[in-house]
Each structure stands twice: as C-alpha cells, then as structure tokens.
Design an enzyme around this catalytic site. Structure first.
Site, PDB file in Angstrom:
ATOM      1  N   SER A  83      13.923 -12.583  -3.737  1.00 35.09           N
ATOM      2  CA  SER A  83      13.135 -13.302  -2.734  1.00 35.09           C
ATOM      3  C   SER A  83      13.734 -13.073  -1.353  1.00 35.09           C
ATOM      4  CB  SER A  83      13.198 -14.791  -3.060  1.00 35.09           C
ATOM      5  OG  SER A  83      12.759 -15.563  -1.963  1.00 35.09           O
ATOM      6  N   LYS A 116      19.057 -16.702  -6.803  1.00 31.51           N
ATOM      7  CA  LYS A 116      18.510 -15.355  -6.575  1.00 31.51           C
ATOM      8  C   LYS A 116      19.616 -14.415  -6.087  1.00 31.51           C
ATOM      9  CE  LYS A 116      14.153 -16.007  -7.634  1.00 31.51           C
ATOM     10  NZ  LYS A 116      13.627 -15.400  -8.874  1.00 31.51           N
ATOM     11  N   TYR A 158      18.342 -22.926  -5.286  1.00 35.17           N
ATOM     12  CA  TYR A 158      17.368 -21.906  -5.713  1.00 35.17           C
ATOM     13  C   TYR A 158      17.718 -20.543  -5.110  1.00 35.17           C
ATOM     14  CZ  TYR A 158      13.260 -19.007  -4.980  1.00 35.17           C
ATOM     15  OH  TYR A 158      12.421 -17.937  -4.868  1.00 35.17           O
TER      16      TYR A 158
HETATM   17  C1  UD1 Z   1       9.479 -21.248   0.714  1.00 34.04           C
HETATM   18  C2  UD1 Z   1      10.927 -21.440   0.370  1.00 34.04           C
HETATM   19  C3  UD1 Z   1      11.495 -20.110  -0.067  1.00 34.04           C
HETATM   20  C4  UD1 Z   1      10.708 -19.578  -1.248  1.00 34.04           C
HETATM   21  C5  UD1 Z   1       9.243 -19.495  -0.876  1.00 34.04           C
HETATM   22  C6  UD1 Z   1       8.431 -19.173  -2.123  1.00 34.04           C
HETATM   23  C7  UD1 Z   1      11.719 -23.321   1.702  1.00 34.04           C
HETATM   24  C8  UD1 Z   1      12.596 -23.760   2.841  1.00 34.04           C
HETATM   25  N1  UD1 Z   1      11.657 -22.013   1.497  1.00 34.04           N
HETATM   26  O1  UD1 Z   1       9.402 -20.334   1.807  1.00 34.04           O
HETATM   27  O2  UD1 Z   1      12.848 -20.259  -0.413  1.00 34.04           O
HETATM   28  O3  UD1 Z   1      11.178 -18.304  -1.611  1.00 34.04           O
HETATM   29  O4  UD1 Z   1       8.770 -20.738  -0.389  1.00 34.04           O
HETATM   30  O5  UD1 Z   1       7.122 -18.897  -1.786  1.00 34.04           O
HETATM   31  O6  UD1 Z   1      11.119 -24.140   1.025  1.00 34.04           O
HETATM   32  N2  UD1 Z   1       4.467 -25.349   6.183  1.00 34.04           N
HETATM   33  C9  UD1 Z   1       3.833 -26.378   6.839  1.00 34.04           C
HETATM   34  N3  UD1 Z   1       3.286 -27.380   6.084  1.00 34.04           N
HETATM   35  C10 UD1 Z   1       3.334 -27.380   4.713  1.00 34.04           C
HETATM   36  C11 UD1 Z   1       3.996 -26.323   4.047  1.00 34.04           C
HETATM   37  C12 UD1 Z   1       4.561 -25.308   4.821  1.00 34.04           C
HETATM   38  O7  UD1 Z   1       3.753 -26.415   8.062  1.00 34.04           O
HETATM   39  O8  UD1 Z   1       2.827 -28.320   4.073  1.00 34.04           O
HETATM   40  C13 UD1 Z   1       5.032 -24.242   6.993  1.00 34.04           C
HETATM   41  C14 UD1 Z   1       6.532 -24.050   6.833  1.00 34.04           C
HETATM   42  O9  UD1 Z   1       7.241 -24.842   7.745  1.00 34.04           O
HETATM   43  C15 UD1 Z   1       6.660 -22.538   7.092  1.00 34.04           C
HETATM   44  C16 UD1 Z   1       5.342 -21.955   6.560  1.00 34.04           C
HETATM   45  O10 UD1 Z   1       4.421 -23.052   6.543  1.00 34.04           O
HETATM   46  O11 UD1 Z   1       6.719 -22.280   8.482  1.00 34.04           O
HETATM   47  C17 UD1 Z   1       5.452 -21.383   5.154  1.00 34.04           C
HETATM   48  O12 UD1 Z   1       6.034 -22.357   4.301  1.00 34.04           O
HETATM   49  P1  UD1 Z   1       6.127 -22.136   2.715  1.00 34.04           P
HETATM   50  O13 UD1 Z   1       4.815 -21.685   2.178  1.00 34.04           O
HETATM   51  O14 UD1 Z   1       6.726 -23.378   2.105  1.00 34.04           O
HETATM   52  O15 UD1 Z   1       7.122 -20.902   2.558  1.00 34.04           O
HETATM   53  P2  UD1 Z   1       8.620 -20.710   3.105  1.00 34.04           P
HETATM   54  O16 UD1 Z   1       9.193 -21.958   3.646  1.00 34.04           O
HETATM   55  O17 UD1 Z   1       8.616 -19.510   3.986  1.00 34.04           O
END
Ligand code: UD1
Length: 345
Positions: A124, A152, A148
């Site tokens: 990842s 990895k 997690y």
């Molecule tokens: C997350 C994990 C990462 C994992 C990946 C799997 C964290 C910190 N990181 O990545 O380790 O490998 O998922 O797919 O959890 N966001 C919102 N509102 C929400 C959800 C997300 O604003 O309800 C934003 C987040 O702040 C980020 C973006 O959307 O900027 C993507 O978030 P997300 O889909 O959770 O992925 P990652 O955080 O990049």
C-alpha cells in the site's frame, strides 16, 4: 498449474480473480471471509463462466494451507489476504500483527517447503508514511504511522529478507494508491462493514440516502481548495496490474516494489463535484476538522510500473465515480441483500 489468490473474495481480490480467469489462468482461492462474502466468488463465476476451488480458511491454519499446496499444483501466489482498517488496527494491533504478519509468514514457509517462490504482494502507499514529496517514487523514504501500515511495511521487509536468503525468489510488492470504482457490470464492488472510513464508499452512501452528509476532513491543507488530495485508481486497472506483475515474477527472480496509481491527484471537493456531475445526485457535505494521521497530498509516480511491467491505468475519474455508483445502487446493502433473499426462498 494454478495461481493461488489469498483474500480472493475481497474487494481487490474478486476483481483480480475475474481478470485472471478471463486471461485463461486456473485459480485457487483462499479467504477466511472475515471481511468479505462468498457471494462475491459466486459472482466471479457468474461473470466469467468459470469455476475454481475455494477454501474458506485462514492463512494461519497451517495444516489446511499445506493441504492446498498438496492438492493443487500452485505455480505462483497473489497474496491479498489481510486486515486493512487503519482505526481498528490502532485499537487491536495484536490482531493485525497476528493476522497479517503471522499469516504471511505461514504462507511463505509453506511456499518455500513446496518450492513455490513467486509471489505478488498487496502492499500500500501507506508504506510511504507522512512523505509529502509528490509525485512519490518507489525509492521515497518509508515509514508507517499506524499498526496497519506497519504490517504492510514489515511484510515487505520480510519478503526482502527472504530474497536475500534465497535469490531464486521472485517477489513483486504492489503499492496501491486509493482504489475505488467497481466492476462495470455492477456485480462486484466494495462492501465495507458498517460505516465506511474511506471517501468513495462514504460518498456513495450519502448519495443513496443511507448517510446524512459527508464530513470533509480539513479545508486548510496546502492544496488548490484546501482539501486533501489523493491518487484514486479504478479497481479494474489495479486488478490488471496484478496480472502484469504476475507475468513479471514468472519470468524473473528478484524483489521489486511498484506504485500502482494514475499519477494524478484529486481533492476531496473535486471528487464530490465529479461524482455529482456524472451521477446527477447531490452529496451534501460539511467541512470538519482534519482527521488525525492524514496528510495533505499523496499521489504516485507510476512510471516504474509502466516501464518494467508494461502497465498503465486507463480509466479516468468519471468512470471511477460512475462504476462506484452503479455498484452502490444495484447493491444498496452490499452482498447481503441477495444472500437474505436466497435464505427466504
Ligand atoms: C486510507 C488509509 C490508508 C489505506 C487506504 C486504503 C488513513 C489515514 N489512511 O487512505 O492507510 O491504505 O485508506 O484505501 O486512514 N476523507 C474525507 N471524509 C471522509 C473520508 C475521507 O474528507 O469521510 C478524505 C481524507 O481526509 C483524504 C481523502 O478523503 O483526504 C481520502 O481518504 P480515504 O479514502 O480514507 O483514503 P486515505 O486516507 O488516503
């Protein structure tokens, strides 16, 4: 000869199984169904018209895992089985270490015992930790910020040590960026347990009316609109990356890491706007504070995968949003509904 797919019933696994079967590979699937449904595998057969062996067991179940290697001529392994919820990994780290690390060790020990030394591992972009030098290349510094991510990273290191001890191993470490989207049929997709943590399943559940509004985690990052930027990649492109990596490990030895991403970042608000435009649904949101552990910007340099594997992501952001939406609307409760309907017949 067959390819063993661990975690084959999951989101990425089920799409990878479809691509493998369509390309003519025989597969054997192992998945303990702790975070997935056997229904996905029935749908893999429905989509491909092909049957395959399935073992609903954990990798830590050594006797049964050995049985698989005794009963099938396994040529290579695509190893996707693992727990993957960041927040949960912080609360129950031992469960993550036991499941992800011990499971991988048992798998590699048995592979070694049976002389199967070709493996594609589901890593990842989380292994890049808090690095914000974009685009991220494979030789960027590594680090992890939660249990997690550490699993990895540790598994990558265990596999590198394995190759140091025996150079006939052939290992591809695939560092996924943010997989979204679904199979174009609407029959396979992401089926998170409970309230989703990741952005796209949250957006689709808000759009379908199951959740009230999206919380946008922070609008004060150093990005164009202040919201977090990520490299979203269509799950079918990702699945095809596994086939390219498999071809590579079949013909070489060594250990190599590859970024699987598009090389392009989108902000949270760009994702919301794109989703609204292509689906015609509105996604109410409100700005919330930053999510602990998040970084502002993360996107890949995917040129190593293009150069060495001949792989490139083809599907754009519109298609990712549309396919996620088709999956959500055809399966409002994930894989559960059809199972329940079957139970009621
Ligand atoms: C997350 C994990 C990462 C994992 C990946 C799997 C964290 C910190 N990181 O990545 O380790 O490998 O998922 O797919 O959890 N966001 C919102 N509102 C929400 C959800 C997300 O604003 O309800 C934003 C987040 O702040 C980020 C973006 O959307 O900027 C993507 O978030 P997300 O889909 O959770 O992925 P990652 O955080 O990049």
């Amino acid at each position: 000869m067959a390819i063993l797919v661990t975690g084959g019933a999951g989101y990425i696994g089920s799409h990878t199984c479809v691509e493998l079967l369509n390309a003519g590979y025989d597969i054997v699937v192992v998945d303990n169904l702790s975070n997935s449904s056997a229904e996905s595998l029935l749908r893999v057969t429905e989509l491909t018209g092909k049957e395959f062996a399935f073992y609903p067991i954990s990798l830590n179940n050594r006797p049964d895992m050995e049985g698989i290697f005794r009963n099938h001529r396994i040529e290579a392994v695509i190893h996707l089985a693992g727990l993957k919820a960041v927040g949960e990994s912080v609360s129950v780290p031992l469960r993550y270490y036991h499941n992800n690390i011990s499971g991988s060790i048992v798998l590699c020990e048995i592979m070694q015992e049976y002389g199967v030394k070709k493996i594609v591992f589901s890593s990842s972009a989380t292994v890049y930790g808090t690095s914000e030098h974009v685009p991220i290349t494979e030789n960027a510094p590594l680090g992890a910020t939660n249990a997690y991510g550490r699993t990895k990273l540790m598994i990558e290191e265990i596999m590198r040590d394995l190759h140091v001890s025996d150079s006939t191993w052939s290992i591809a470490l695939l560092r996924y960026f943010n997989p979204i989207g679904a199979h174009e049929s609407g029959r396979l997709g992401e089926d998170p347990n409970g309230i989703p943590n990741n952005l796209m399943p949250y957006i689709t559940q808000v759009a379908v009316g199951g959740l009230k509004e999206l919380q946008v985690y922070g609008d004060d990052y150093a990005t164009t609109d202040g919201t977090g930027v990520r490299d979203y990649i269509h799950v079918v492109d990702l699945a095809q990356g596994h086939l390219k990596a498999l071809e590579k490990v079949m013909e070489t030895t060594g250990v190599e890491a590859y970024n699987l991403g598009t090389g392009r970042g989108y902000s949270v608000l760009e994702m919301v706007q794109t989703f609204e435009r292509v689906t015609g649904r509105s996604v109410p949101y409100k700005i919330a504070s930053r999510r602990p552990g998040d970084i502002g910007v993360c996107y890949s340099d995917p040129t190593k995968a293009e150069r060495e594997l001949g792989w490139i992501a083809h599907k754009g952001i519109d298609e990712m949003c549309l396919d996620s939406w088709r999956w959500q609307t055809s399966n409002p409760r994930g894989y559960v509904v059809e199972n329940e309907m079957l139970a009621n017949i």
